[in-house]
Design an enzyme around this catalytic site. Sequence first.
Site, PDB file in Angstrom:
ATOM      1  CG  ASP A  58       0.345   1.163   5.952  1.00 27.18           C
ATOM      2  OD1 ASP A  58       0.979   0.756   6.958  1.00 27.18           O
ATOM      3  OD2 ASP A  58      -0.699   1.618   6.174  1.00 27.18           O
ATOM      4  CG  ASP A  65      -2.375   6.694   2.033  1.00 26.78           C
ATOM      5  OD1 ASP A  65      -2.122   7.630   2.378  1.00 26.78           O
ATOM      6  OD2 ASP A  65      -3.552   6.199   1.667  1.00 26.78           O
ATOM      7  CG  ASP A  94      -1.756   1.367   1.391  1.00 26.97           C
ATOM      8  OD1 ASP A  94      -1.940   1.887   0.516  1.00 26.97           O
ATOM      9  OD2 ASP A  94      -2.357   1.630   2.402  1.00 26.97           O
TER      10      ASP A  94
END
Length: 414
Positions: free
Chosen positions: A312, A100, A98
């Site tokens: 992440d 982000d 992920d």
Amino acid sequence: MDNRTARFLKTRFQKYYKNAEIGLPDHLPNREWAFIFFDSMPDKMMHRHKAFGSPGEALDYLYGMAPAHVYNSTAYYEYPDARKMNEKNWLGAELIFDLDADHLPDAPKNYADMLELVKKETFKLMDFLLEDFGFSEQEIELVFSGGRGYHFHVRSPKVLKLGSAERREIVNYLSGRDLDFKYFFREVAMDGEFGTGSKTFKGMKNVPFKCTLVGYDSGWGRRIALYLTDYMKAECGKRYKKDMFPELRRYEKVGDTTIKKLISLTNSENGLKDILEKGRLDFDVRNFKDIAAYFMRESVEDFLHRFGTSVDEPVTADIKRLIRVPGSLHGGSGMLVKKLALSELEKFDPLTDAVVFGERPVKVTVLKPFSVQLKGKDLRVEEGIQEVPEYAAVYLICRGVAEYGHRRNQPGPV
């Protein structure tokens, strides 16, 4: 979010889901599904432990319920709808990454700039997955999250059974946080398959050594070679010699003579090429191996910022993670969770390509001033009643800065 606003969003989402192309996961019956519905907003209560036996069943559910958020498990289970996690019988899991903006240092506040920065990080992660880990493009699924970043799904038998600890090690590798530059800058024996020149004198074998950059053609070794040679080219591009290599001048092994030789090496026909293509460090520059290692240690923060990637870690390490379903809508933005071919990333503009709603005028009550760029247009709204295109209305409402329709005693547009 009031009831009228929730109903408006649900009808818009339901219209979308009527003909939506949903990226249903492989082994569908072995996946857990979870949802957040508009009826529970703004509390965002998650309803999970749902499973579907067929694609038609899943698609009918999405159309009928029109949820605000749609997730499925990255894990495969024997009993995905079991109410307790220890009863599901875990069978394996995709490897998930992920990216982000929340996890990027100094991410810009402007949404468009934020997404552009995340895209650069996405390209770096793609390079790691394809080049360092050797996954094929067919084993990698890239998805725009519908919010502030991208998801990578790696589906390969090689990763299926990895535990949380092994997945954290992958994150550590991607970040470069445990790099030991001593490993890369070494003296290597020139003997046997590595070279010639060994001599025997009075029964004793003398093996010559050469200084080399280990792993120069792949992985972190390749990145070190690029960073080092780019630095040397940049320094020699300066106008005055006295301004060149200021970082190295602080090193006790570097004097004026060494600086001159570094300039000569950089400007030579094959110097930097030999570093990049052969990992060569045995030049006519005294202590060049030590100088290069010193520079990398001193520049490690900038080096890792350029080449490392910030994923992440809890998401990757979690072997029972829920993640957004490609083709669904993100209830926090109204944008499409869009699957991309790796080759499509370069030209992909989420603020246009992930906007699915149309231009129909919609009246909203703006709760606070807000600005965003959507579909190539700069949208700026002030507090009060505003009429905006439907795609903008959905976005503003999902972001919590507007409600559907107009309230009494609210100022209208000037």
